[in-house]
Design an enzyme around this catalytic site. Sequence first.
Site, PDB file in Angstrom:
ATOM      1  N   ASP A 115     -33.483  73.687  18.846  1.00  8.95           N
ATOM      2  CA  ASP A 115     -34.573  72.103  19.443  1.00  8.95           C
ATOM      3  C   ASP A 115     -35.621  72.861  19.583  1.00  8.95           C
ATOM      4  O   ASP A 115     -35.382  74.245  20.361  1.00  8.95           O
ATOM      5  CB  ASP A 115     -33.043  71.548  19.928  1.00  8.95           C
TER       6      ASP A 115
ATOM      7  N   ASN B 289     -31.496  62.375  12.693  1.00  8.10           N
ATOM      8  CA  ASN B 289     -33.384  62.309  12.344  1.00  8.10           C
ATOM      9  C   ASN B 289     -33.952  61.568  10.973  1.00  8.10           C
ATOM     10  O   ASN B 289     -35.270  61.480  11.302  1.00  8.10           O
ATOM     11  CB  ASN B 289     -32.929  63.787  11.725  1.00  8.10           C
TER      12      ASN B 289
HETATM   13  C1  IPE Z   1     -30.498  67.779  16.650  1.00  8.93           C
HETATM   14  O1  IPE Z   1     -31.346  67.715  17.503  1.00  8.93           O
HETATM   15  C2  IPE Z   1     -30.521  68.369  15.893  1.00  8.93           C
HETATM   16  C3  IPE Z   1     -31.414  69.164  14.696  1.00  8.93           C
HETATM   17  C4  IPE Z   1     -31.808  70.504  15.422  1.00  8.93           C
HETATM   18  C5  IPE Z   1     -31.319  69.326  13.640  1.00  8.93           C
HETATM   19  P1  IPE Z   1     -31.789  66.543  17.411  1.00  8.93           P
HETATM   20  O2  IPE Z   1     -33.660  66.851  18.580  1.00  8.93           O
HETATM   21  O3  IPE Z   1     -32.130  65.724  16.837  1.00  8.93           O
HETATM   22  O4  IPE Z   1     -30.928  65.916  18.301  1.00  8.93           O
HETATM   23  P2  IPE Z   1     -30.839  64.884  20.299  1.00  8.93           P
HETATM   24  O5  IPE Z   1     -31.430  63.609  19.599  1.00  8.93           O
HETATM   25  O6  IPE Z   1     -31.906  65.292  21.106  1.00  8.93           O
HETATM   26  O7  IPE Z   1     -30.254  64.634  20.160  1.00  8.93           O
HETATM   27  C1  IPE Z   2     -35.412  70.378  16.268  1.00 14.72           C
HETATM   28  O1  IPE Z   2     -36.871  69.969  17.614  1.00 14.72           O
HETATM   29  C2  IPE Z   2     -35.739  70.365  15.207  1.00 14.72           C
HETATM   30  C3  IPE Z   2     -35.056  68.452  14.150  1.00 14.72           C
HETATM   31  C4  IPE Z   2     -34.290  68.411  14.913  1.00 14.72           C
HETATM   32  C5  IPE Z   2     -35.604  68.651  12.766  1.00 14.72           C
HETATM   33  P1  IPE Z   2     -36.738  68.876  17.183  1.00 14.72           P
HETATM   34  O2  IPE Z   2     -38.261  68.173  16.876  1.00 14.72           O
HETATM   35  O3  IPE Z   2     -35.833  67.848  17.890  1.00 14.72           O
HETATM   36  O4  IPE Z   2     -37.766  69.208  19.123  1.00 14.72           O
HETATM   37  P2  IPE Z   2     -37.749  68.292  20.419  1.00 14.72           P
HETATM   38  O5  IPE Z   2     -36.899  68.056  20.608  1.00 14.72           O
HETATM   39  O6  IPE Z   2     -38.771  67.160  19.627  1.00 14.72           O
HETATM   40  O7  IPE Z   2     -38.774  69.126  20.778  1.00 14.72           O
HETATM   41 MG    MG Z   3     -35.308  67.906  19.486  1.00 18.38          MG
END
Ligand code: IPE
Ligand code: IPE
Ligand code: MG
Length: 242
Positions: free
Chosen positions: A15, A63
């Site tokens: 993340d 997502n």
């Molecule tokens: C969790 O991250 C999913 C992945 C890293 C693929 P998110 O960024 O989607 O999680 P939330 O929304 O902060 O819980």
């Molecule tokens: C995790 O990074 C990757 C996926 C969920 C695909 P994020 O896209 O959630 O990055 P932040 O949390 O917005 O920084």
């Molecule tokens: Mg994220």
Amino acid sequence: MILSKQPRHIAIIMDGNGRWAKRKLLPRYAGHQAGLGTVRRIIKYSMKQGVEVLTLFAFSSENWKRPPQEVNLLMKLFMTALQREVKKLHKNNIRLRLIGNREAFSEKLQGLIADAEELTKDNTKFTLVIAANYGGRWDIADTAKRLALKVQQGSLKIEDIDENLFNSQINLNDLPEPDLFIRTGGEQRISNFLLWQLAYTEMYFTNTLWPDFNEENFMEALKSFGSRERRFGRISEQLKNA
Ligand code: IPE
Ligand code: IPE
Ligand code: MG
């Protein structure tokens, strides 16, 4: 560095890609691309440390709720990564597996996934599991559905359903259970990643954003794991006598 206790299986929520990009005044996509670089490096460090399985959360079932442009870009990135990296994985004796509901992916992507799994299925050095369109609740519900089907078909009796049987049917059942969970990016939640499988996993959270997560950060997580006492419900003294 030789560590006393080694995780055999590490599960990671990668993340912080979006925030990494934002800090650099780049589009979110640049963060995902940089994150892919971290994936390559972490596979290398894991193998170097003797880890056997790495499970990476790449795309959650939630997502899809992101803006359509970002979802499309993530799918494209996933597709090109598969096309470009699979040969390299195979050459390094790495088995690739995907967990998640793949029916939602384009036919082309489903084909690439199936080919990659087929090509690498007999590789023995390391297992890379990618969780894509994965949700822990989906995983549990899907397992329940498969068991129910067996009951309906008469090949399974309801009274035979217990934790062990359920465990033997859920994703990752043939691999060692995750020993260490890592979440980068500062949030301290599971976000519907492996729910059943993380029952006794050691949790490690770090503020480092995924694209910045380097070997030093990785070793820090392993060191933390090495200092934990896993009691699995017992008391400390019992472990010392064992
Ligand atoms: C969790 O991250 C999913 C992945 C890293 C693929 P998110 O960024 O989607 O999680 P939330 O929304 O902060 O819980
Ligand atoms: C995790 O990074 C990757 C996926 C969920 C695909 P994020 O896209 O959630 O990055 P932040 O949390 O917005 O920084
Ligand atoms: Mg994220």
